[in-house]
Design an enzyme around this catalytic site. Structure first.
Site, mmCIF file in Angstrom:
data_model
loop_
_atom_site.group_PDB
_atom_site.id
_atom_site.type_symbol
_atom_site.label_atom_id
_atom_site.label_comp_id
_atom_site.label_asym_id
_atom_site.label_seq_id
_atom_site.Cartn_x
_atom_site.Cartn_y
_atom_site.Cartn_z
ATOM 1 N N GLN A 174 -1.096 105.718 71.088
ATOM 2 C CA GLN A 174 0.089 104.981 70.646
ATOM 3 C C GLN A 174 -0.318 103.889 69.658
ATOM 4 O OE1 GLN A 174 2.698 103.694 73.776
ATOM 5 N NE2 GLN A 174 4.010 102.585 72.358
ATOM 6 N N PHE A 175 -0.287 104.222 68.369
ATOM 7 C CA PHE A 175 -0.713 103.267 67.350
ATOM 8 C C PHE A 175 0.179 102.031 67.298
ATOM 9 C CE2 PHE A 175 2.577 105.227 64.840
ATOM 10 C CZ PHE A 175 2.960 104.262 63.914
ATOM 11 N N THR A 176 1.398 102.118 67.788
ATOM 12 C CA THR A 176 2.307 100.974 67.728
ATOM 13 C C THR A 176 1.836 99.798 68.583
ATOM 14 O OG1 THR A 176 3.758 101.879 69.443
ATOM 15 C CG2 THR A 176 4.316 102.390 67.141
#
Length: 149
Positions: free
Chosen positions: A78-80
């Site tokens: 999850q890059f966010t």
């Protein structure tokens, strides 16, 4: 590297209508990889996740680890988690690793968790995923390999 660790009774990930990973009792680990991360960051997070003592013992104290209870891990990239929303309303993802590097370190995290004998389900890297989490407690812990929190 950042991780959101949620203690769950069960969880799964669905991509295009198909379950790609599922677990029973254990942790959902949402993992964000920063551009500056390397193998030492992976090792730190993998060791923390496998040893994190947030399951209750016979005295109802959070004193048992994933390994103590035979728990499982569902790993989801999850890059966010690297989003910086301190300025304005639109988060900046400038510190997030490029996909090639992020996938390499995500895969290494999964390998290290499996190497410890922990069953590990996975999401699909860069896919649009539906993650179903039955958070137990709820218990949610934030980890950062740079020890920012």
């Amino acid at each position: 590297m950042r991780a959101v660790v949620q203690r769950v009774t069960d969880a799964d990930v669905t991509v295009d209508g198909e379950i790609t990973g599922s677990i029973k009792k254990g942790f959902v680990v949402l993992l964000g990889v920063e551009e500056a991360d390397d193998i030492a960051d992976v090792r730190y997070i993998a060791d923390k996740v496998s040893g994190l003592r947030i399951f209750e013992d016979e005295h109802e104290k959070m004193n048992l680890s994933l390994m103590d209870v035979g728990g499982q891990v569902l790993a989801v990239s999850q890059f966010t988690l690297l989003g910086d929303a301190r300025k304005g309303k639109r988060p900046s993802f400038i510190k997030a690793a490029r996909p090639e590097k992020a996938k390499e370190l995500y895969d290494e995290f999964v390998r290290q968790i499996k190497e410890k004998g922990i069953f590990t389900g996975e999401g699909v890297f860069q896919a649009d995923m539906l993650v179903r989490i039955n958070n137990d407690g709820p218990v949610t812990i934030l980890l950062d390999s740079k020890k920012l929190f």
